[in-house]
Design a protein around this motif. Structure first.
Motif, PDB file in Angstrom:
ATOM      1  N   ALA A  22       0.827  -1.215   0.000  1.00 47.15           N
ATOM      2  CA  ALA A  22       0.000   0.000   0.000  1.00 47.15           C
ATOM      3  C   ALA A  22       0.857   1.259   0.000  1.00 47.15           C
ATOM      4  N   ASN A  23       2.157   1.102  -0.269  1.00 49.51           N
ATOM      5  CA  ASN A  23       3.125   2.210  -0.296  1.00 49.51           C
ATOM      6  C   ASN A  23       3.314   2.860   1.075  1.00 49.51           C
ATOM      7  N   VAL A  24       3.265   2.026   2.105  1.00 50.28           N
ATOM      8  CA  VAL A  24       3.526   2.464   3.480  1.00 50.28           C
ATOM      9  C   VAL A  24       4.738   1.683   3.968  1.00 50.28           C
ATOM     10  N   THR A  25       5.770   2.386   4.408  1.00 45.79           N
ATOM     11  CA  THR A  25       6.979   1.717   4.870  1.00 45.79           C
ATOM     12  C   THR A  25       7.324   2.159   6.278  1.00 45.79           C
ATOM     13  N   PHE A  26       8.067   1.314   6.959  1.00 46.72           N
ATOM     14  CA  PHE A  26       8.540   1.588   8.308  1.00 46.72           C
ATOM     15  C   PHE A  26      10.048   1.479   8.297  1.00 46.72           C
ATOM     16  N   ASP A  27      10.729   2.455   8.897  1.00 46.65           N
ATOM     17  CA  ASP A  27      12.172   2.379   9.013  1.00 46.65           C
ATOM     18  C   ASP A  27      12.623   3.119  10.264  1.00 46.65           C
ATOM     19  N   ILE A  28      13.887   2.894  10.609  1.00 48.53           N
ATOM     20  CA  ILE A  28      14.480   3.553  11.760  1.00 48.53           C
ATOM     21  C   ILE A  28      15.312   4.718  11.243  1.00 48.53           C
ATOM     22  N   THR A  29      14.984   5.917  11.705  1.00 45.56           N
ATOM     23  CA  THR A  29      15.720   7.129  11.346  1.00 45.56           C
ATOM     24  C   THR A  29      15.968   7.897  12.634  1.00 45.56           C
ATOM     25  N   ILE A  38       4.025   7.218   0.828  1.00 45.86           N
ATOM     26  CA  ILE A  38       4.244   7.942  -0.418  1.00 45.86           C
ATOM     27  C   ILE A  38       3.237   7.409  -1.423  1.00 45.86           C
ATOM     28  N   ASN A  39       2.306   8.276  -1.814  1.00 45.04           N
ATOM     29  CA  ASN A  39       1.187   7.869  -2.670  1.00 45.04           C
ATOM     30  C   ASN A  39       0.524   6.611  -2.141  1.00 45.04           C
ATOM     31  N   PRO A  40       0.062   6.639  -0.884  1.00 44.92           N
ATOM     32  CA  PRO A  40      -0.515   5.426  -0.309  1.00 44.92           C
ATOM     33  C   PRO A  40      -1.808   5.013  -1.000  1.00 44.92           C
ATOM     34  N   ILE A  41      -2.083   3.753  -0.924  1.00 48.62           N
ATOM     35  CA  ILE A  41      -3.345   3.218  -1.423  1.00 48.62           C
ATOM     36  C   ILE A  41      -4.316   3.286  -0.242  1.00 48.62           C
ATOM     37  N   TRP A  42      -5.132   4.319  -0.229  1.00 43.44           N
ATOM     38  CA  TRP A  42      -5.954   4.626   0.931  1.00 43.44           C
ATOM     39  C   TRP A  42      -6.993   3.561   1.243  1.00 43.44           C
ATOM     40  N   THR A  43      -7.416   2.789   0.252  1.00 42.21           N
ATOM     41  CA  THR A  43      -8.399   1.746   0.534  1.00 42.21           C
ATOM     42  C   THR A  43      -7.806   0.661   1.440  1.00 42.21           C
ATOM     43  N   MET A  44      -6.492   0.577   1.511  1.00 37.00           N
ATOM     44  CA  MET A  44      -5.840  -0.412   2.364  1.00 37.00           C
ATOM     45  C   MET A  44      -5.499   0.153   3.741  1.00 37.00           C
ATOM     46  N   TRP A  45      -5.737   1.448   3.955  1.00 37.08           N
ATOM     47  CA  TRP A  45      -5.339   2.063   5.215  1.00 37.08           C
ATOM     48  C   TRP A  45      -6.071   1.472   6.414  1.00 37.08           C
ATOM     49  N   SER A  46      -7.353   1.206   6.281  1.00 31.75           N
ATOM     50  CA  SER A  46      -8.132   0.697   7.415  1.00 31.75           C
ATOM     51  C   SER A  46      -7.563  -0.624   7.953  1.00 31.75           C
ATOM     52  N   PRO A  47      -7.319  -1.640   7.106  1.00 29.82           N
ATOM     53  CA  PRO A  47      -6.738  -2.872   7.656  1.00 29.82           C
ATOM     54  C   PRO A  47      -5.320  -2.673   8.175  1.00 29.82           C
ATOM     55  N   ILE A  48      -4.551  -1.799   7.526  1.00 27.08           N
ATOM     56  CA  ILE A  48      -3.191  -1.543   7.997  1.00 27.08           C
ATOM     57  C   ILE A  48      -3.241  -0.903   9.381  1.00 27.08           C
ATOM     58  N   ARG A  49      -4.108   0.083   9.541  1.00 23.43           N
ATOM     59  CA  ARG A  49      -4.229   0.764  10.836  1.00 23.43           C
ATOM     60  C   ARG A  49      -4.689  -0.200  11.924  1.00 23.43           C
ATOM     61  N   HIS A  50      -5.635  -1.069  11.584  1.00 23.36           N
ATOM     62  CA  HIS A  50      -6.119  -2.065  12.543  1.00 23.36           C
ATOM     63  C   HIS A  50      -4.972  -2.976  12.987  1.00 23.36           C
ATOM     64  N   LEU A  51      -4.208  -3.481  12.033  1.00 17.53           N
ATOM     65  CA  LEU A  51      -3.089  -4.363  12.367  1.00 17.53           C
ATOM     66  C   LEU A  51      -1.991  -3.625  13.119  1.00 17.53           C
ATOM     67  N   LEU A  52      -1.754  -2.382  12.753  1.00 17.99           N
ATOM     68  CA  LEU A  52      -0.760  -1.575  13.466  1.00 17.99           C
ATOM     69  C   LEU A  52      -1.140  -1.464  14.940  1.00 17.99           C
ATOM     70  N   ASP A  53      -2.407  -1.199  15.194  1.00 11.38           N
ATOM     71  CA  ASP A  53      -2.877  -1.114  16.581  1.00 11.38           C
ATOM     72  C   ASP A  53      -2.773  -2.464  17.286  1.00 11.38           C
ATOM     73  N   GLU A  54      -3.097  -3.533  16.564  1.00 10.14           N
ATOM     74  CA  GLU A  54      -3.085  -4.865  17.172  1.00 10.14           C
ATOM     75  C   GLU A  54      -1.662  -5.326  17.477  1.00 10.14           C
ATOM     76  N   ILE A  55      -0.751  -5.112  16.555  1.00  7.33           N
ATOM     77  CA  ILE A  55       0.639  -5.549  16.741  1.00  7.33           C
ATOM     78  C   ILE A  55       1.351  -4.645  17.739  1.00  7.33           C
ATOM     79  N   GLY A  56       1.173  -3.361  17.592  1.00  6.02           N
ATOM     80  CA  GLY A  56       1.836  -2.392  18.466  1.00  6.02           C
ATOM     81  C   GLY A  56       3.138  -1.903  17.858  1.00  6.02           C
ATOM     82  N   HIS A  57       3.388  -0.617  18.040  1.00  8.04           N
ATOM     83  CA  HIS A  57       4.586  -0.036  17.424  1.00  8.04           C
ATOM     84  C   HIS A  57       5.864  -0.576  18.054  1.00  8.04           C
ATOM     85  N   GLU A  58       5.822  -0.984  19.330  1.00  4.91           N
ATOM     86  CA  GLU A  58       7.033  -1.506  19.975  1.00  4.91           C
ATOM     87  C   GLU A  58       7.490  -2.790  19.286  1.00  4.91           C
TER      88      GLU A  58
END
Length: 94
Positions: A22-29, A38-58
């Motif tokens: 979905a053009n969403v990346t995670f890195d350490i800076t 970068i030009n995200p595919i917004w229709t995929m944002w909802s499941p990505i956000r749900h999983l992000l919350d479930e997994i946790g940023h840590e």
């Protein structure tokens, strides 16, 4: 509510692959986890956000740090190998 069992590395890797698709990346800076879109595919944002919350940023940060360390180790080993091969070629040339 958080997932009751520990999230395996395979699950985190699948999440990161989904995010990348979905053009969403995670890195350490600057020693911090950053999410880039970068030009995200917004229709995929909802499941990505749900999983992000479930997994946790840590958990995601820990995985990304380990992956970056592993890549750095491979790159360092490759650089050393190239240096050794170049030195051996010089010796053989004479």
């Amino acid at each position: 509510m958080a997932y009751s069992e520990p999230m395996t590395d395979a699950h985190v890797a699948e999440f990161l692959d989904l995010a990348r698709s979905a053009n969403v990346t995670f890195d350490i800076t600057n020693d911090r986890l950053h999410m880039r879109m970068i030009n995200p595919i917004w229709t995929m944002w909802s499941p990505i956000r749900h999983l992000l919350d479930e997994i946790g940023h840590e958990r995601i940060e820990a995985f990304v740090r380990r992956e970056a360390a592993a890549r750095d180790a491979v790159e360092n080993w490759n650089a050393v190998s190239v240096d050794r091969l170049n030195a051996a070629a010089e010796v053989m040339r004479g």
